[in-house]
Design an enzyme around this catalytic site. Structure first.
Site, PDB file in Angstrom:
ATOM      1  N   ARG A  45       1.106  -1.367  -0.323  1.00 48.85           N
ATOM      2  CA  ARG A  45      -0.183   0.566   0.258  1.00 48.85           C
ATOM      3  C   ARG A  45       0.729   0.963  -0.258  1.00 48.85           C
ATOM      4  O   ARG A  45       0.904   2.392  -0.213  1.00 48.85           O
ATOM      5  CB  ARG A  45      -1.025   0.163   1.180  1.00 48.85           C
ATOM      6  CG  ARG A  45      -2.203   1.444   1.569  1.00 48.85           C
ATOM      7  CD  ARG A  45      -2.952   1.227   2.076  1.00 48.85           C
ATOM      8  NE  ARG A  45      -2.523   0.041   3.424  1.00 48.85           N
ATOM      9  CZ  ARG A  45      -2.025   1.635   4.025  1.00 48.85           C
ATOM     10  NH1 ARG A  45      -1.664   1.986   4.583  1.00 48.85           N
ATOM     11  NH2 ARG A  45      -1.866   0.523   5.621  1.00 48.85           N
ATOM     12  N   TYR A  97     -16.001  17.279 -15.254  1.00 46.25           N
ATOM     13  CA  TYR A  97     -16.698  15.713 -15.881  1.00 46.25           C
ATOM     14  C   TYR A  97     -17.762  15.138 -14.060  1.00 46.25           C
ATOM     15  O   TYR A  97     -17.279  15.327 -12.726  1.00 46.25           O
ATOM     16  CB  TYR A  97     -15.016  14.028 -14.892  1.00 46.25           C
ATOM     17  CG  TYR A  97     -15.505  13.408 -14.842  1.00 46.25           C
ATOM     18  CD1 TYR A  97     -16.190  12.436 -16.249  1.00 46.25           C
ATOM     19  CD2 TYR A  97     -15.401  13.074 -14.011  1.00 46.25           C
ATOM     20  CE1 TYR A  97     -16.633  11.312 -15.951  1.00 46.25           C
ATOM     21  CE2 TYR A  97     -15.924  11.516 -13.530  1.00 46.25           C
ATOM     22  CZ  TYR A  97     -16.662  10.591 -15.100  1.00 46.25           C
ATOM     23  OH  TYR A  97     -16.409   9.211 -14.669  1.00 46.25           O
ATOM     24  N   ASP A 169      -7.524  18.731 -14.909  1.00 51.15           N
ATOM     25  CA  ASP A 169      -7.683  17.197 -15.473  1.00 51.15           C
ATOM     26  C   ASP A 169      -7.525  17.264 -16.789  1.00 51.15           C
ATOM     27  O   ASP A 169      -8.070  17.694 -17.924  1.00 51.15           O
ATOM     28  CB  ASP A 169      -9.365  17.273 -15.330  1.00 51.15           C
ATOM     29  CG  ASP A 169      -9.707  15.299 -15.181  1.00 51.15           C
ATOM     30  OD1 ASP A 169      -9.131  14.671 -16.052  1.00 51.15           O
ATOM     31  OD2 ASP A 169     -10.537  15.295 -14.974  1.00 51.15           O
ATOM     32  N   LYS A 194      -8.754   6.258 -19.389  1.00 56.14           N
ATOM     33  CA  LYS A 194      -9.204   6.808 -20.751  1.00 56.14           C
ATOM     34  C   LYS A 194      -7.768   5.891 -21.352  1.00 56.14           C
ATOM     35  O   LYS A 194      -7.249   5.130 -21.278  1.00 56.14           O
ATOM     36  CB  LYS A 194      -9.354   8.090 -20.787  1.00 56.14           C
ATOM     37  CG  LYS A 194     -10.670   8.149 -19.646  1.00 56.14           C
ATOM     38  CD  LYS A 194     -12.078   7.052 -19.096  1.00 56.14           C
ATOM     39  CE  LYS A 194     -13.069   7.025 -18.094  1.00 56.14           C
ATOM     40  NZ  LYS A 194     -13.270   8.675 -17.484  1.00 56.14           N
TER      41      LYS A 194
HETATM   42  C1  PLP Z   1     -13.479   9.168 -16.147  1.00 57.81           C
HETATM   43  C2  PLP Z   1     -12.995  10.290 -16.312  1.00 57.81           C
HETATM   44  C3  PLP Z   1     -12.462  10.730 -14.951  1.00 57.81           C
HETATM   45  C4  PLP Z   1     -13.225   9.725 -13.483  1.00 57.81           C
HETATM   46  O1  PLP Z   1     -12.333   8.921 -13.724  1.00 57.81           O
HETATM   47  P1  PLP Z   1     -12.652   7.501 -13.216  1.00 57.81           P
HETATM   48  O2  PLP Z   1     -11.040   6.683 -13.624  1.00 57.81           O
HETATM   49  O3  PLP Z   1     -14.251   7.057 -13.870  1.00 57.81           O
HETATM   50  O4  PLP Z   1     -13.073   6.912 -12.049  1.00 57.81           O
HETATM   51  C5  PLP Z   1     -12.202  12.115 -14.581  1.00 57.81           C
HETATM   52  N1  PLP Z   1     -12.271  13.098 -15.440  1.00 57.81           N
HETATM   53  C6  PLP Z   1     -12.624  12.701 -16.195  1.00 57.81           C
HETATM   54  C7  PLP Z   1     -12.079  13.981 -17.399  1.00 57.81           C
HETATM   55  C8  PLP Z   1     -12.558  11.559 -16.983  1.00 57.81           C
HETATM   56  O5  PLP Z   1     -13.340  11.392 -18.241  1.00 57.81           O
END
Ligand code: PLP
Length: 372
Positions: A45, A97, A169, A194
Site C-alpha cells: 500500500r 466531469y 484534469d 481512458k
Molecule cells: C473518466 C473521467 C474521470 C474519472 O475517472 P475514473 O477513472 O472513471 O474514476 C475524471 N475526469 C475525466 C475528464 C474523465 O473522463
C-alpha cells in the site's frame, strides 16, 4: 529523450533482466539484517515496484518531479481536494466531469469544504470568485461533454496572482497534447482508465505534480494512508498502455478530426463540437494551447433527443457505452447517464473516436444517418 522513447523504456528497470517488468504481487518486502529496506519497498500500500514504475514514467512524460497513482481517476481527483486545509477555498468549473462534480456537491461541500462553481470560459466570473483563502483552482479543458475551452494562460495568471494552486484534469489531453505544467500549472490529474491505459480494461487515476512540495506530500499521504491504490496488475496494464500512447493518440486525433469534418457537412446535424474545427467558437484558444485536438467530440442533432437516440441505435461499429479513450469507438447520449441535474442538451451525443479504419467509421455514420 522524447515521449515515445520514455514511454517504452522508463518503466522496465528491474533486477532480473526481464525485458518487460514482472508483476510484483507481494504485499510485503524483506528487511536486511540491519533493518533496512534496500529497494525502499516495505508494504505494497505504501509502495510497490509496479506502481513506482508507473508513477516515475508519468512524472517523466509530464516533465514533472513526482506522481501518485490511485485506484481510479475519481480517487486521484478527490485526493487533490482532500489535501486542502480547513479554511481553504477551491474554485471548479460548472462544466466538468460529472462524477467529480457529484462528489463535490454531495460529499465535499456537505462536509464543510468551501468550493465554488464558476463558468471558466468567463474570466471575469472566475476573478470575482477569488477570495483571500482561495488555494486551488481546478480546470478541465476541453470540457466534458460540451468541449468548451478554458484559456489556460489566462487562468494561470489569475491563479498566480491569487497564490492558488492550479490543477488541470488533462484526461482528454494525454502527455504532449497540452503541456500545462510547462505553461505554469502545478498539478495534472488523469483518469488512466481512458487514453493512458487505452484498452477499456482497467480503472485507474494519477496525480502528477510539477514539484515535490508540501501540497503534493499531502496527496502522497492520502494515497498511502487512505489506501485507494491501484493493484500491481492495474499498474502493469496502464504502463503497457502508455508504451503505445503517442501512436494511439495520432490515430485518435486524425480519425476524430476527419469524423468532425464529415459530420459538420451532414444535414441532420445541427452542430459539431470539436476544438479542431474552425467553427469552434474558441478555435483561436485551441490553436494557442493544444498541439492536437483530441479524440473526443460531441454532436447536436437537429431533430432532437429522439433522433439522437435513433442515430446511436442505428450504428453498427460504434458501441453504445459510456467511457472513452479505448481503441474502439464509443457513442453515448450524455443526458441519460448524467441524470436529472444534467445541463447537457438532450439532443447531444458524445463520441469517443477509436482506432478503427476511418473509412469504416464514416460508412457506419453514413448508413445510420440515412436511416433517420
Ligand atoms: C473518466 C473521467 C474521470 C474519472 O475517472 P475514473 O477513472 O472513471 O474514476 C475524471 N475526469 C475525466 C475528464 C474523465 O473522463
Amino acid at each position: 529523450m522524447k515521449q515515445e522513447t520514455i514511454a517504452i523504456h522508463a518503466g522496465d528497470k528491474n533486477s532480473e533482466n526481464d525485458v518487460i517488468s514482472p508483476i510484483h504481487l507481494s504485499t510485503t518486502f524483506k528487511r536486511e539484517k540491519d533493518g533496512s529496506y534496500p529497494n525502499g519497498n516495505i508494504y505494497s500500500r505504501t509502495s510497490n515496484p509496479n506502481r513506482r514504475a508507473l508513477e516515475n514514467t508519468m512524472a517523466r512524460l509530464e516533465h514533472a518531479q513526482v506522481a501518485a497513482a490511485f485506484s481510479s481517476g475519481s480517487a486521484a481527483a478527490a485526493s487533490v481536494f482532500r489535501a486542502l486545509g480547513k479554511n481553504d477555498h477551491a474554485i471548479v468549473p460548472t462544466d466538468m466531469y460529472h462524477g467529480i462534480a457529484k462528489a463535490i456537491k454531495n460529499i465535499f461541500i456537505p462536509s464543510a469544504m468551501d468550493i465554488s462553481f464558476v463558468d471558466m470560459t468567463n474570466l471575469a466570473e472566475l476573478k470575482a470568485a477569488i477570495k483571500s483563502q482561495t488555494k486551488l483552482i481546478w480546470i478541465e479543458t476541453p470540457s466534458n461533454p460540451l468541449l468548451k475551452l478554458t484559456d489556460i494562460n489566462a487562468v494561470i495568471k489569475i491563479a498566480k496572482s491569487a497564490g492558488a494552486i492550479l490543477a488541470v484534469d488533462n484526461t482528454w489531453m494525454p502527455p504532449n497534447m497540452q503541456d500545462v505544467l510547462a505553461m505554469g500549472a502545478d498539478i495534472v490529474v488523469h483518469s488512466s482508465t481512458k487514453y493512458l491505459a487505452g484498452h477499456s480494461d482497467v480503472i485507474g487515476g494519477i496525480v502528477v505534480s510539477k514539484y515535490d512540495d508540501e501540497f503534493f506530500k499531502k496527496i502522497r499521504f492520502i494515497q498511502i494512508n487512505e489506501g485507494a491504490v491501484p493493484s500491481p496488475f492495474d499498474c502493469w496494464l496502464i504502463l503497457r498502455g502508455i508504451k503505445t500512447l503517442a501512436y494511439r493518440m495520432r490515430g485518435h486525433n486524425n480519425n476524430a478530426l476527419k469524423i468532425a469534418q464529415y459530420l459538420e457537412q451532414q444535414p441532420q446535424i445541427e452542430r459539431v463540437l470539436y476544438p479542431g474545427l474552425a467553427s469552434h467558437p474558441q478555435y483561436e484558444i485551441a490553436q494557442k494551447q493544444m498541439t492536437e485536438y483530441g479524440g473526443m467530440l460531441s454532436i447536436l442533432l437537429k431533430a432532437g433527443e429522439a433522433a439522437a437516440l435513433k442515430l446511436a441505435a442505428n450504428l453498427e461499429i460504434f458501441t453504445r457505452a459510456t467511457s472513452l479513450g479505448g481503441v474502439e469507438s464509443l457513442i453515448e447520449h450524455r443526458a441519460s447517464i448524467e441524470g436529472p441535474d444534467s445541463l447537457t442538451p438532450d439532443n447531444l451525443l458524445r463520441i469517443s473516436v477509436g482506432l478503427e479504419h476511418i473509412d469504416d467509421l464514416i460508412a457506419d455514420l453514413s448508413q445510420a444517418l440515412d436511416k433517420l
